[in-house]
Scaffold this motif. Structure first.
Motif, PDB file in Angstrom:
ATOM      1  N   LEU A 127       0.816  -1.211   0.000  1.00  0.00           N
ATOM      2  CA  LEU A 127       0.000   0.000   0.000  1.00  0.00           C
ATOM      3  C   LEU A 127       0.849   1.261   0.000  1.00  0.00           C
ATOM      4  O   LEU A 127       0.430   2.300  -0.492  1.00  0.00           O
ATOM      5  CB  LEU A 127      -0.917  -0.006   1.225  1.00  0.00           C
ATOM      6  N   SER A 128       2.047   1.179   0.571  1.00  0.00           N
ATOM      7  CA  SER A 128       2.880   2.372   0.651  1.00  0.00           C
ATOM      8  C   SER A 128       3.296   2.871  -0.727  1.00  0.00           C
ATOM      9  O   SER A 128       3.614   4.046  -0.897  1.00  0.00           O
ATOM     10  CB  SER A 128       4.120   2.094   1.510  1.00  0.00           C
ATOM     11  N   ASP A 129       3.328   1.984  -1.738  1.00  0.00           N
ATOM     12  CA  ASP A 129       3.626   2.423  -3.103  1.00  0.00           C
ATOM     13  C   ASP A 129       2.474   3.218  -3.702  1.00  0.00           C
ATOM     14  O   ASP A 129       2.673   4.009  -4.631  1.00  0.00           O
ATOM     15  CB  ASP A 129       3.910   1.217  -4.008  1.00  0.00           C
ATOM     16  N   TRP A 130       1.299   2.990  -3.174  1.00  0.00           N
ATOM     17  CA  TRP A 130       0.097   3.597  -3.764  1.00  0.00           C
ATOM     18  C   TRP A 130      -0.304   4.886  -3.060  1.00  0.00           C
ATOM     19  O   TRP A 130      -0.656   5.860  -3.720  1.00  0.00           O
ATOM     20  CB  TRP A 130      -1.066   2.607  -3.688  1.00  0.00           C
ATOM     21  N   GLY A 144       7.225  -9.433 -11.601  1.00  0.00           N
ATOM     22  CA  GLY A 144       6.963  -8.256 -10.784  1.00  0.00           C
ATOM     23  C   GLY A 144       5.520  -8.049 -10.403  1.00  0.00           C
ATOM     24  O   GLY A 144       5.169  -7.023  -9.833  1.00  0.00           O
ATOM     25  N   ILE A 145       4.646  -9.013 -10.676  1.00  0.00           N
ATOM     26  CA  ILE A 145       3.222  -8.910 -10.344  1.00  0.00           C
ATOM     27  C   ILE A 145       2.933  -9.811  -9.146  1.00  0.00           C
ATOM     28  O   ILE A 145       3.430 -10.925  -9.054  1.00  0.00           O
ATOM     29  CB  ILE A 145       2.341  -9.326 -11.537  1.00  0.00           C
ATOM     30  N   PHE A 146       2.106  -9.313  -8.201  1.00  0.00           N
ATOM     31  CA  PHE A 146       1.762 -10.094  -7.025  1.00  0.00           C
ATOM     32  C   PHE A 146       0.252 -10.305  -6.972  1.00  0.00           C
ATOM     33  O   PHE A 146      -0.414  -9.970  -6.004  1.00  0.00           O
ATOM     34  CB  PHE A 146       2.243  -9.384  -5.757  1.00  0.00           C
ATOM     35  N   ASP A 189       0.589   0.537 -11.577  1.00  0.00           N
ATOM     36  CA  ASP A 189       1.643  -0.002 -10.711  1.00  0.00           C
ATOM     37  C   ASP A 189       2.664   1.086 -10.419  1.00  0.00           C
ATOM     38  O   ASP A 189       3.696   1.179 -11.081  1.00  0.00           O
ATOM     39  CB  ASP A 189       2.316  -1.214 -11.357  1.00  0.00           C
ATOM     40  N   PRO A 190       2.397   1.937  -9.416  1.00  0.00           N
ATOM     41  CA  PRO A 190       3.318   3.045  -9.118  1.00  0.00           C
ATOM     42  C   PRO A 190       4.702   2.574  -8.682  1.00  0.00           C
ATOM     43  O   PRO A 190       5.644   3.364  -8.685  1.00  0.00           O
ATOM     44  CB  PRO A 190       2.609   3.784  -7.969  1.00  0.00           C
ATOM     45  N   GLY A 191       4.839   1.305  -8.311  1.00  0.00           N
ATOM     46  CA  GLY A 191       6.134   0.799  -7.896  1.00  0.00           C
ATOM     47  C   GLY A 191       7.090   0.576  -9.040  1.00  0.00           C
ATOM     48  O   GLY A 191       8.290   0.361  -8.824  1.00  0.00           O
ATOM     49  N   LEU A 219     -14.479  -6.591 -10.970  1.00  0.00           N
ATOM     50  CA  LEU A 219     -13.396  -7.262 -10.254  1.00  0.00           C
ATOM     51  C   LEU A 219     -12.253  -6.261 -10.261  1.00  0.00           C
ATOM     52  O   LEU A 219     -11.400  -6.282 -11.140  1.00  0.00           O
ATOM     53  CB  LEU A 219     -13.010  -8.575 -10.946  1.00  0.00           C
ATOM     54  N   PRO A 220     -12.239  -5.355  -9.304  1.00  0.00           N
ATOM     55  CA  PRO A 220     -11.585  -4.067  -9.513  1.00  0.00           C
ATOM     56  C   PRO A 220     -10.085  -4.164  -9.749  1.00  0.00           C
ATOM     57  O   PRO A 220      -9.377  -4.975  -9.170  1.00  0.00           O
ATOM     58  CB  PRO A 220     -11.898  -3.308  -8.220  1.00  0.00           C
ATOM     59  N   GLU A 221      -9.660  -3.278 -10.636  1.00  0.00           N
ATOM     60  CA  GLU A 221      -8.247  -3.064 -10.898  1.00  0.00           C
ATOM     61  C   GLU A 221      -7.908  -1.681 -10.349  1.00  0.00           C
ATOM     62  O   GLU A 221      -8.631  -0.718 -10.591  1.00  0.00           O
ATOM     63  CB  GLU A 221      -7.974  -3.138 -12.397  1.00  0.00           C
ATOM     64  N   SER A 222      -6.808  -1.586  -9.610  1.00  0.00           N
ATOM     65  CA  SER A 222      -6.465  -0.339  -8.941  1.00  0.00           C
ATOM     66  C   SER A 222      -5.509   0.489  -9.777  1.00  0.00           C
ATOM     67  O   SER A 222      -4.728  -0.033 -10.569  1.00  0.00           O
ATOM     68  CB  SER A 222      -5.831  -0.633  -7.578  1.00  0.00           C
ATOM     69  N   ALA A 223      -5.569   1.808  -9.578  1.00  0.00           N
ATOM     70  CA  ALA A 223      -4.688   2.722 -10.309  1.00  0.00           C
ATOM     71  C   ALA A 223      -4.539   4.005  -9.503  1.00  0.00           C
ATOM     72  O   ALA A 223      -5.374   4.316  -8.642  1.00  0.00           O
ATOM     73  CB  ALA A 223      -5.250   3.031 -11.691  1.00  0.00           C
TER      74      ALA A 223
END
Length: 510
Positions: A84-87, A362-364, A186-188, A167-171
């Motif tokens: 969450l800290s990346d977001w 790199g995907i979790f 993916d802000p990371g 089926l939510p995708e976050s941004a």
């Protein structure tokens, strides 16, 4: 008057002593009445203060509980929850009265000693303008938003976290132009990462909020910058905004993690005029237990440092005949000595591991939690996400939370499916052939290709698209009569590995 004196009237009166006695009796009576009135007045005030206190306490607890029950709503994307800290921008995460490490949803930040605890979580909070919908098909890094106001910058700000789809995708919002949001999924990672698919117009889209609750009192805010002296406040913060009051005279908040996904929240409140109550008579404690349906197991902040990243992650074998659709993993246990003697003495052992796996580097997107003993060998089932290659990493957990993930390892499926069997063909009576066969057992089977040759010629493909893995039949229509047709099939898995041809079957069409 005949020389007689007139007769005097004899009027009786009160003596001074009698008057004083009457006044004393009246004084005692009036004093008793006033004492009774004063006593009843004090009882009324105290009961009224208790009622006001309890109503205030009940309202505060209900406010926190109702929002906490939504924790994780539309924010359950694994890639989002993993870090969450990346977001969340830094201004979204409180650093006062306690410093919050947002690495779980919800996150409990424990107060030092008698200081109040804090609770922080991520969720979609319904409002008059949230959620909304997409006004046009959206993909890549652009969202065209249907807004209740004229421009997106009236409703969203750069840095806001949004979700898209059922089926939510976050941004995260990186720029705003009219009703178009530029986003990064993916802000990371460096650069802007696009959406994974095209979302049609009308798809749901809304803002995710980072919400924190904290109590401010003379102990954790001694300079009284965020509350008045001797008037403690329960306050709420959302995203980049500051804390604003929810309820007065809430002195303490304690949050306990119970079994599973249950939290117990206890609030201590006092009366507004505590000097009228005496001692602790003006205080009360009220608690509520909350179960989470959308969020992870609540995280608890402790003095324990997070574990180091596991090392020596190895894929022993998998995606083969011995372990179809499974991968056998081993890694080195994280040693408690890596935390130092002080933390070891404080009781910070590794309590388990989280295995992350997905089909792209790199995907979790997927994870499974395992015990500490599973480091000696864990059979990871990947049948739920069929692919030709898998990327895997592991993170250790103690009471401080999950530590850094190990370096990723990958495994590629290069084992072909079994040769199909049981192929048969019958004339459908209208210049066509009905084929059937025994379905292959592989869990990673993508489907079948069918080949046909006419009167001993060369085999040619019949189907351009795969016949689905759940099928065991095919109708080949539009054939010419007066010829013999020979068929074979091959099985194909998600790694594009192809089996050997099945046995041939020939049928003559008159």
């Amino acid at each position: 008057m005949n020389g007689e004196y007139p007769q005097k009237l004899c009027v009786a009166g009160f003596s001074l002593i009698e008057i004083l006695i009457v006044l004393a009796v009246f004084s005692i009576l009036i004093g008793s009445i006033l004492g009774l009135f004063s006593s009843q007045r004090d009882v009324y005030i105290r009961e009224d203060l208790k009622l006001e206190r309890d109503q205030n306490l009940r309202m505060a607890l209900e406010t926190i509980s109702s929002e906490l029950r939504t924790a994780g709503y539309c924010a359950a994307d694994e890639a989002f929850i993993h870090d969450l800290s990346d977001w969340a921008p830094s201004e979204f995460i409180p650093s006062y009265p306690l410093s919050v490490d947002l690495d779980a949803n919800p996150k409990i930040t424990v107060g030092d000693g008698d200081l109040p605890d804090m609770i922080t979580f991520v969720s979609s909070i319904p409002t008059a303008t949230n959620p909304t919908t997409l006004s046009a098909d959206s993909d890549d890094t652009k969202l065209t938003v249907s807004l209740s106001k004229s421009n997106a910058d009236k409703q969203y700000r750069t840095g806001d976290i949004v979700y898209v789809g059922y089926l939510p995708e976050s941004a995260r919002v990186t720029a705003i132009d009219g009703k178009i949001l530029t986003i990064d999924t993916d802000p990371g990672m460096s650069g802007l990462q696009p959406l994974s698919t095209v979302y049609p117009g009308g798809s749901p889209m809304g803002e995710l909020s980072v919400v924190s609750y904290a109590v401010f009192n003379d102990e954790n805010d001694p300079e009284c910058k965020r509350h008045e002296h001797d008037r403690p406040l329960l306050k709420r913060k959302i995203n980049a905004g500051g804390f604003y009051p929810v309820a007065e005279n809430i002195e303490r908040m304690k949050v306990r993690k119970l079994e599973g996904d249950i939290l117990q929240i206890s609030l201590t409140a006092r009366t507004d005029r505590k000097h009228l109550m005496g001692g602790n008579a003006g205080r009360a404690i009220m608690s509520a237990e909350i179960s989470f349906r959308n969020a992870e197991t609540p995280g608890l902040a402790t003095d324990c440092a997070k574990p180091a990243a596991p090392s020596a992650l190895v894929v022993e074998n998998g995606l083969d005949d011995a372990f179809p659709c499974c991968v056998l993993l081993t890694w080195d246990q994280v040693d408690i000595d890596s935390f130092g003697d002080d933390l070891a003495d404080a009781g910070c052992p590794v309590i388990g591991y989280r295995i992350f796996h997905d089909v792209a580097e790199g995907i979790f997107g997927n994870h499974v939690d395992v015990s500490a003993e599973d480091a000696s060998g864990y059979l990871l089932d990947v049948s739920g996400i069929p692919s030709s290659v898998y990327y895997i990493s592991v993170a250790a957990e103690n009471s401080g939370g999950f530590g850094e993930s190990s370096s990723e390892v990958s495994i590629t499926d290069d084992t072909p499916p079994e040769r199909p069997s049981g192929l048969s063909a019958i004339d459908d009576g209208s210049a066509g052939v009905l084929l059937s066969w025994d379905g292959n057992p592989e869990c990673d089977l993508a489907g079948y290709y069918i080949y046909r040759k006419k009167d001993g010629g060369a085999f040619e493909p019949v189907n351009v698209s795969l016949v689905g893995s759940g099928s065991d039949g095919y109708s080949d229509i539009g054939l010419g009569g007066g010829a013999a047709y020979t068929y074979v099939i091959e099985a194909v898995d998600f790694g594009f590995n192809r089996s050997a041809y099945s046995d041939e079957v020939t049928i003559a069409i008159p």
